[in-house]
Write an enzyme that holds these catalytic residues in place. Structure first.
Site, PDB file in Angstrom:
ATOM      1  N   TYR A 142       0.854  -1.184   0.000  1.00 32.68           N
ATOM      2  CA  TYR A 142       0.000   0.000   0.000  1.00 32.68           C
ATOM      3  C   TYR A 142       0.886   1.230   0.000  1.00 32.68           C
ATOM      4  O   TYR A 142       1.825   1.317   0.787  1.00 32.68           O
ATOM      5  CB  TYR A 142      -0.919   0.014   1.229  1.00 32.68           C
ATOM      6  CG  TYR A 142      -1.827   1.224   1.275  1.00 32.68           C
ATOM      7  CD1 TYR A 142      -2.829   1.409   0.321  1.00 32.68           C
ATOM      8  CD2 TYR A 142      -1.676   2.192   2.269  1.00 32.68           C
ATOM      9  CE1 TYR A 142      -3.652   2.527   0.354  1.00 32.68           C
ATOM     10  CE2 TYR A 142      -2.507   3.305   2.311  1.00 32.68           C
ATOM     11  CZ  TYR A 142      -3.494   3.468   1.352  1.00 32.68           C
ATOM     12  OH  TYR A 142      -4.317   4.576   1.386  1.00 32.68           O
ATOM     13  N   ASP A 234       9.390   2.288   0.397  1.00 26.58           N
ATOM     14  CA  ASP A 234       8.333   3.057   1.052  1.00 26.58           C
ATOM     15  C   ASP A 234       8.410   2.809   2.559  1.00 26.58           C
ATOM     16  O   ASP A 234       7.957   1.787   3.060  1.00 26.58           O
ATOM     17  CB  ASP A 234       6.968   2.657   0.492  1.00 26.58           C
ATOM     18  CG  ASP A 234       5.846   3.509   1.075  1.00 26.58           C
ATOM     19  OD1 ASP A 234       6.108   4.282   2.016  1.00 26.58           O
ATOM     20  OD2 ASP A 234       4.704   3.393   0.591  1.00 26.58           O
ATOM     21  N   LYS A 263       4.045   9.658   8.461  1.00 26.46           N
ATOM     22  CA  LYS A 263       3.715   9.250   9.840  1.00 26.46           C
ATOM     23  C   LYS A 263       4.650   9.823  10.908  1.00 26.46           C
ATOM     24  O   LYS A 263       4.521  10.982  11.277  1.00 26.46           O
ATOM     25  CB  LYS A 263       3.644   7.728   9.892  1.00 26.46           C
ATOM     26  CG  LYS A 263       2.649   7.187   8.810  1.00 26.46           C
ATOM     27  CD  LYS A 263       1.917   5.981   9.188  1.00 26.46           C
ATOM     28  CE  LYS A 263       1.139   5.387   8.040  1.00 26.46           C
ATOM     29  NZ  LYS A 263      -0.280   5.361   8.156  1.00 26.46           N
TER      30      LYS A 263
HETATM   31  N1  PLP Z   1       2.767   4.208   2.238  1.00 33.01           N
HETATM   32  C1  PLP Z   1       2.556   3.369   3.251  1.00 33.01           C
HETATM   33  C2  PLP Z   1       3.488   2.205   3.448  1.00 33.01           C
HETATM   34  C3  PLP Z   1       1.496   3.573   4.128  1.00 33.01           C
HETATM   35  O1  PLP Z   1       1.297   2.723   5.134  1.00 33.01           O
HETATM   36  C4  PLP Z   1       0.634   4.673   3.918  1.00 33.01           C
HETATM   37  C5  PLP Z   1      -0.506   4.909   4.813  1.00 33.01           C
HETATM   38  O2  PLP Z   1      -0.866   4.134   5.647  1.00 33.01           O
HETATM   39  C6  PLP Z   1       0.900   5.522   2.850  1.00 33.01           C
HETATM   40  C7  PLP Z   1       1.967   5.278   2.028  1.00 33.01           C
HETATM   41  C8  PLP Z   1       0.018   6.717   2.608  1.00 33.01           C
HETATM   42  O3  PLP Z   1       0.216   7.649   3.620  1.00 33.01           O
HETATM   43  P1  PLP Z   1      -0.911   8.741   3.948  1.00 33.01           P
HETATM   44  O4  PLP Z   1      -2.071   8.006   4.545  1.00 33.01           O
HETATM   45  O5  PLP Z   1      -0.231   9.677   4.915  1.00 33.01           O
HETATM   46  O6  PLP Z   1      -1.249   9.405   2.677  1.00 33.01           O
END
Ligand code: PLP
Length: 445
Positions: A142, A234, A263
């Protein structure tokens, strides 16, 4: 448990917010409890019910709900100076310096406002830098609400996983199973010259938790390098959560070209960032031509909160505390499932944890991973423990969500709302919280 205020609020919310919430994962059944305030490692809802909080805002709250004096002082000082300016401030530079000092692969940083924005910009940068269009994504990975990665299917063809995304976008993405080196080699053999980047979480944190098998992250690095593609790691979840200040890439010793953050680095305020090597990062506007911009990017209040949180973590053994409690929790869960639910897999590392309702029990417990799955080939569960998103999907997801989650909530333990999303220990949690949580698991399983 009285929930009349939450129910009434949800009733109102349904009239003005689609589905009653501002992010779908919050729409727990039959209705979400509305949070009134946080208190250390706990939250208190609109009816005064108290829960031990392992959601922690879905990851940002490394320190829990009561921010230390030095963090609140920095936030208040910054707010008092004026909310934002549309011109650079010193704290952005300091925050970027902190990240570049601690994260091995990062030389430069561009701050944005969410993890989604970070991954969108990283993908654009990879495409702009390489002059190629295709992106390899992990099934079950994700990367936020973005067009290039909201795809389903496999290497033979991807389709959008949401209405509203043009099929042409998804056609540029190639989904492969996590932890499958051969599948990756195959797509690079077929499309190597067209692939701009592989984007992957170092640990699947939104579909599991699933750690990498030995050598997998190294293979991502070497295969992308051989073909002139970029590796985007990521670390929106794992950044400054797994591996302490060096992040997961330090823990697993992998050297990506680009890293996305979010985060924890915002200390509880909206944030994202892209970090990487100078040669690539300088392709972003204004030093380069790959367009990237944002009114709120590098927002001073977020920068102050995030930087002071990380400094506090560096100076106060925060990672020792959260990792130790995470370890106690995962060990306790392993003992419980051994007795009560031997087919279930305890997953997680550092301060991340999840119990996955897998269906096959190990033949024996000799040499079993003790504090969460480490993908140890000698563990008797190795063949049955999840290796990718598909394996997690095949677990008992309805039982988790409909029977187990409500039972934990009833006992005052707030877990993420489904089988898939990671849970987090914070610096505010105590050994007593862990003991109470383990008791609740015993009753709920
Ligand atoms: N990348 C990862 C691994 C995530 O867990 C998340 C969100 O949970 C995102 C990207 C997207 O982040 P945001 O919710 O701050 O847009």
């Amino acid at each position: 448990m009285n929930e009349s205020n939450s129910r009434a609020l949800y009733d109102r919310a349904l009239s003005v917010l689609p589905g009653g919430v501002n992010s779908p994962v919050r729409a727990t059944r039959p209705y979400p409890f509305f949070i009134k305030r946080g208190d250390g490692g706990h939250v208190i809802d609109a009816d005064g019910n108290r829960y031990i909080d392992y959601v922690n805002g879905y990851g940002p709250l490394l320190l829990g709900h009561d921010l230390p004096e030095q963090v609140t002082a920095a936030i208040q000082r910054t707010v008092a100076e004026g909310p934002m300016f549309g011109a650079p401030t010193e704290v952005e530079v300091e925050h970027a310096e902190f990240i570049a000092r601690h994260v091995p692969s990062v030389e430069m940083v561009r701050f944005v406002n969410s993890g989604t924005e970070a991954t969108v910009s990283a993908v654009r940068l990879a495409r702009g830098y390489t002059g190629r269009d295709k992106i390899v994504v992990m099934q079950g990975g994700y990367h936020g609400a973005q067009e290039s990665t909201l795809v389903k299917g496999d290497a033979s063809g991807a389709a959008p996983s949401s209405p509203g995304i043009p099929a042409e976008f998804a056609a540029k993405s190639i989904p492969v199973p996590f932890n499958d080196e051969q599948a990756l080699r195959n797509v690079f053999e077929a499309h190597g010259d067209d692939i701009a980047a592989v984007i992957a979480e170092p640990i699947l944190g939104n579909y599991g938790i699933v750690p990498p098998v030995d050598g997998y992250l190294e293979s991502l690095r070497s295969i992308t390098e051989t073909h002139g593609s970029l590796l985007i790691l990521d670390e929106v979840i794992t950044g400054f959560r797994v591996g302490g200040l060096q992040c997961a890439q330090g823990k697993f010793d992998v050297d990506p070209d680009l890293t996305t953050f979010g985060k924890v680095i915002g200390g509880g305020f909206p944030v994202g960032a892209i970090g990487g090597k100078v040669e690539i990062m300088e392709q972003f506007t204004p030093s380069g031509d790959v367009f990237q911009a944002g009114t709120f990017s590098g927002h001073p209040v977020t920068m102050a909160a995030g930087l002071e949180t990380l400094k506090f973590a560096a100076e106060n053994k925060v990672y020792d505390h959260v990792d130790d409690l995470g370890d106690q929790l995962r060990r306790g869960l392993t003992d419980i499932v051994k007795d009560q639910a031997p087919s279930y897999t305890v997953a997680g590392t550092d301060s991340m944890f999840k119990l996955i309702f897998t269906r096959d029990a190990p033949d024996s417990w000799d040499g079993h991973c003790e504090a969460g799955c480490t993908q140890n080939p000698d563990c008797p569960r190795y063949d049955a423990c999840p290796k990718n998103g598909g394996d997690v999907k095949a677990a008992e997801t309805d039982r988790w969500e409909r029977l187990f989650w409500p039972k934990m909530k009833e006992q005052g333990v707030f877990l993420t709302a489904n089988q898939f999303e990671s849970q987090f220990v914070s610096y505010a949690h105590t050994e007593t919280d862990i003991e109470q949580t383990l008791e609740a698991y015993k009753h709920a399983l």
